[in-house]
Enzyme design. Structure first.
Site, PDB file in Angstrom:
ATOM      1  CG  ASP A  80      -1.768   1.104   1.454  1.00  0.00           C
ATOM      2  OD1 ASP A  80      -2.348   1.657   0.104  1.00  0.00           O
ATOM      3  OD2 ASP A  80      -2.511   1.408   2.382  1.00  0.00           O
ATOM      4  N   GLY A 179      -7.902   8.266   7.859  1.00  0.00           N
ATOM      5  CA  GLY A 179      -7.928   8.445   9.149  1.00  0.00           C
ATOM      6  C   GLY A 179      -9.513   8.741   9.673  1.00  0.00           C
ATOM      7  CB  ALA A 208     -13.422   2.403   3.554  1.00  0.00           C
ATOM      8  CB  VAL A 229     -10.673  -1.219   6.140  1.00  0.00           C
ATOM      9  CG1 VAL A 229     -11.327  -0.655   7.362  1.00  0.00           C
ATOM     10  CG2 VAL A 229     -11.852  -0.979   5.150  1.00  0.00           C
TER      11      VAL A 229
END
Length: 297
Positions: A80, A179, A208, A229
């Protein structure tokens, strides 16, 4: 089974649901994601943030890869938000099925150049690439409407960017934030419609955590097929540890870890249900999916 991220997202898009991509930091996080996915017969993604990769190194990657391979449901492993070519090379060499080449902090032309180079590298190794244009903030506080809109993904620019870089997935900025949302979330759905109309690759929405169910559903309806998430799962882990440590003078370490897994799994399960992927694991169990996953083993 270790799955191709490309297959997960394309299948989700065709069947109008989304894949939950959960940031993990340790064994407890991995087990929480896999157990939730298996219980709900859902595909899922294990995401490693650059900070986690730096801390856990190849051992953390190997943990994720083995967990995905032995899982009863399709799971892919993804790097990520990486701005580092060397970290992306490390991830690809370790067998990750996809990476995020994140040039969004850079000026547009530099973002395009970096993303194109990383996409060529990833594709040469059979992996897929997620990229981002627009800039997701960590907070909405103190921003004017004009400032916020200036950070959002430009639909016309998205067309140019995707064509030039050949990326596989695009993370869009439509008012989502990393966040916690400090005020009521406001997503620019007309902008999302224009982006979806203009480009034909899977769309991703970061931030999300904290989005209400109706916004999740609307985003999926308009073409988002991957949600990131992190915050809510991390909070569940920390809060559960605090509670256990405050109520026991000499807690057993295994009990602490198991309780943390259960707390995270509850949050992850709720997200999987929101994303509509419950019971969808069988849609990904095809010879094509197995072939793609096999290329990354």
């Amino acid at each position: 089974m270790l799955a191709s991220t490309r297959d997960l997202l394309l299948t989700a898009r065709r069947n109008v649901y989304a894949i939950g991509a959960f940031n993990i930091y340790n064994l407890e996080g991995v087990k929480a994601v896999v157990q939730a996915a298996e219980t709900l017969s859902s595909p899922a993604m294990l995401q490693i943030h650059p900070g986690s990769l730096k801390f856990g190194g190849t051992a953390l990657v190997s943990l994720c890869m083995e967990a995905a391979r032995t899982s009863k449901v399709p799971i892919s492993v993804h790097l990520d938000h990486s701005t580092s070519a060397s970290a992306i090379q490390q991830a690809l060499s370790a067998g990750m099925t996809s990476v995020m080449a994140d040039g969004s902090p850079l000026p547009y032309t530099e973002n395009l150049t970096f993303t194109k180079q990383m996409t060529e590298l990833a594709h040469s190794k059979g992996a897929a690439v997620e990229a981002e244009i627009g800039r997701i903030s960590g907070s909405e506080d103190g921003m004017t409407v004009e400032e916020k809109e200036a950070l959002m993904t430009d639909p016309d620019q998205a067309v140019e960017f995707v064509a030039a870089t050949k990326v596989d997935f695009l993370a869009v900025t439509i008012g989502n934030v990393h966040g916690e949302y400090k005020s009521k979330p406001r997503l620019d759905f007309p902008r999302l419609v224009r982006i979806r109309k203009n480009i034909d690759i899977p769309l991703v929405l970061h931030g999300a955590s904290g989005l209400p169910p109706e916004m999740i559903s609307k985003s999926i309806e308009l073409g988002v097929c991957k949600f990131n998430v992190n915050t809510e799962v991390r909070q569940a882990y920390v809060q559960n540890l605090k509670k256990d440590l405050s109520t026991s003078k000499s807690p057993d370490l295994v009990d602490l870890m198991q309780n943390a897994i259960s707390a995270m799994q509850e949050v992850i399960s709720e997200k999987i249900q929101l994303f509509g992927s419950v019971g969808k694991a069988h849609l990904h169990e095809s010879p094509y999916a197995s072939m793609l996953a096999g290329q990354r083993m």
